[in-house]
Design an enzyme around this catalytic site. Structure first.
Site, PDB file in Angstrom:
ATOM      1  N   SER A 129       0.823  -1.206   0.000  1.00  0.00           N
ATOM      2  CA  SER A 129       0.000   0.000   0.000  1.00  0.00           C
ATOM      3  C   SER A 129       0.859   1.258   0.000  1.00  0.00           C
ATOM      4  O   SER A 129       1.950   1.289   0.588  1.00  0.00           O
ATOM      5  CB  SER A 129      -0.907  -0.002   1.237  1.00  0.00           C
ATOM      6  OG  SER A 129      -1.515   1.250   1.442  1.00  0.00           O
ATOM      7  N   TYR A 155      -2.372  -0.198   9.926  1.00  0.00           N
ATOM      8  CA  TYR A 155      -2.508  -0.768   8.579  1.00  0.00           C
ATOM      9  C   TYR A 155      -1.219  -0.594   7.782  1.00  0.00           C
ATOM     10  O   TYR A 155      -0.714  -1.550   7.184  1.00  0.00           O
ATOM     11  CB  TYR A 155      -3.667  -0.103   7.840  1.00  0.00           C
ATOM     12  CG  TYR A 155      -3.767  -0.516   6.399  1.00  0.00           C
ATOM     13  CD1 TYR A 155      -4.120  -1.817   6.050  1.00  0.00           C
ATOM     14  CD2 TYR A 155      -3.499   0.388   5.364  1.00  0.00           C
ATOM     15  CE1 TYR A 155      -4.198  -2.212   4.721  1.00  0.00           C
ATOM     16  CE2 TYR A 155      -3.578   0.001   4.035  1.00  0.00           C
ATOM     17  CZ  TYR A 155      -3.926  -1.292   3.717  1.00  0.00           C
ATOM     18  OH  TYR A 155      -4.002  -1.690   2.404  1.00  0.00           O
TER      19      TYR A 155
END
Length: 327
Positions: A129, A155
């Site tokens: 990501s 995350y």
């Protein structure tokens, strides 16, 4: 034609990828655990086209519990490439549930890597990501930037941990790896918790749009078919090369501010947005901005879809959806 295992195949990106790989002539084995983060019916509809395809097989499985239970159900042809998309997603929710994100994204990835090692599966495409860049001040983001102190959400930390794990398995066991850092993917089937999906629904319902911060934060919005093209090219690269360990940005290299995005969504829906300014959310970054020169050089990656085109396609899809997912 290769046999490719796709984890998270019932999700937004995973279902589009499975369809693309089938279109390219591959066999696809899909895994998904139907995490209750959003409505299961959403993912079941995502899979409809794949389930009707003769070269697709699906298995409901949770990576945290291992994959031995589905080994006997795999096709006779050995899996040649694993595309690991399965993850607990979302920056904001990870701040509220860090243990859940680390368990799913770090332990789940480790379990998958161990399964690959024991089954002698040597090629992995790992979905990372843009969150790993955090608030790195230099733009655009390059893959060789130092990321030792950049993650500002659980995350992001879980995704960077995944990259580090793939390097460990490359170093110890010769695993061929492409890590791909995705940049704010949007389009048909997008999760209902993500900004564009929420904004369209709010406008259609006559509700104001929440603006976190002053509206100047920016994201490198990338249409799903462009991201999927990058993944498919990455799969082909892995099939054709050995001794691979590379990390790539799959973005659009055109950041759009939040206020400009809202205006563009309003145009796509045909509604003038009403804004409701709110404080910044914990874990959010100021900007994401991909340098995609490496992906262009290695894979021939070249995004084709403008924001206006992508938003129009998303709105058209959403207006055809036959159910309203729980959010």
């Amino acid at each position: 034609m290769a046999s490719i295992l796709v984890t998270g195949c019932a999700g937004f990106i995973g279902s589009h990828l499975a369809e693309r790989l089938l279109h390219d002539g591959h066999r696809v084995v899909g895994l998904d655990n139907f995490d209750p983060f959003y409505d299961r019916a959403y993912k079941q509809q995502n899979l409809a086209l794949c389930l009707a395809h003769p070269r697709f097989s699906f298995h409901e499985a949770d990576l945290r519990h291992g994959l031995d239970a589905v080994v006997d159900a795999l096709p006779a042809d050995p899996v040649e490439v694993v595309v690991h998309l399965a993850a607990k997603a979302g920056v904001g929710p990870s701040v509220k549930d860090p243990m859940g994100y680390l368990e799913n994204n770090v332990l789940g990835t480790t379990t998958l890597l161990e399964w690959m090692r024991h089954r002698d599966i040597q090629k992995l495409f790992f979905a990372s990501s843009s969150s790993v860049y955090g608030n790195t001040p230099a733009h655009p983001f390059r893959e060789d930037m130092n990321l030792l102190a950049t993650c500002i959400s659980p995350y992001a930390a879980s995704k960077l941990s995944g990259e580090q794990l793939t390097y460990t398995y490359h170093h110890l066991y010769g695993l061929d790896v492409l890590n791909a850092r995705f940049f704010t993917v949007y389009g048909p089937r997008q999760r209902p918790d993500l900004a564009i999906h929420k904004f369209v629904r709010l406008l259609q319902d006559g509700q104001p749009i929440p603006v976190f911060g002053n509206g100047t934060t920016a994201r490198d919005y990338t249409f799903v078919s462009d991201t999927v093209d990058g993944i498919a090219r990455g799969v082909q690269y892995l099939l054709e090369h050995s001794g691979v360990y590379e990390t790539l940005n799959l973005g659009n290299s055109q950041p759009i501010s939040l206020l400009d995005l809202i205006a563009a969504v309003g145009t796509a829906v045909g509604v003038e947005p009403e804004l409701a300014f709110q404080p910044m959310q914990a874990g959010d970054v100021d900007i994401t901005y991909a340098d995609i020169s490496k992906a262009r050089r290695l894979l021939g990656y070249a995004p084709q879809t403008s924001l206006a085109e992508g938003l129009a396609e998303f709105v058209e899809w959403l207006n055809k959806v036959a159910y309203t997912p729980a959010t």
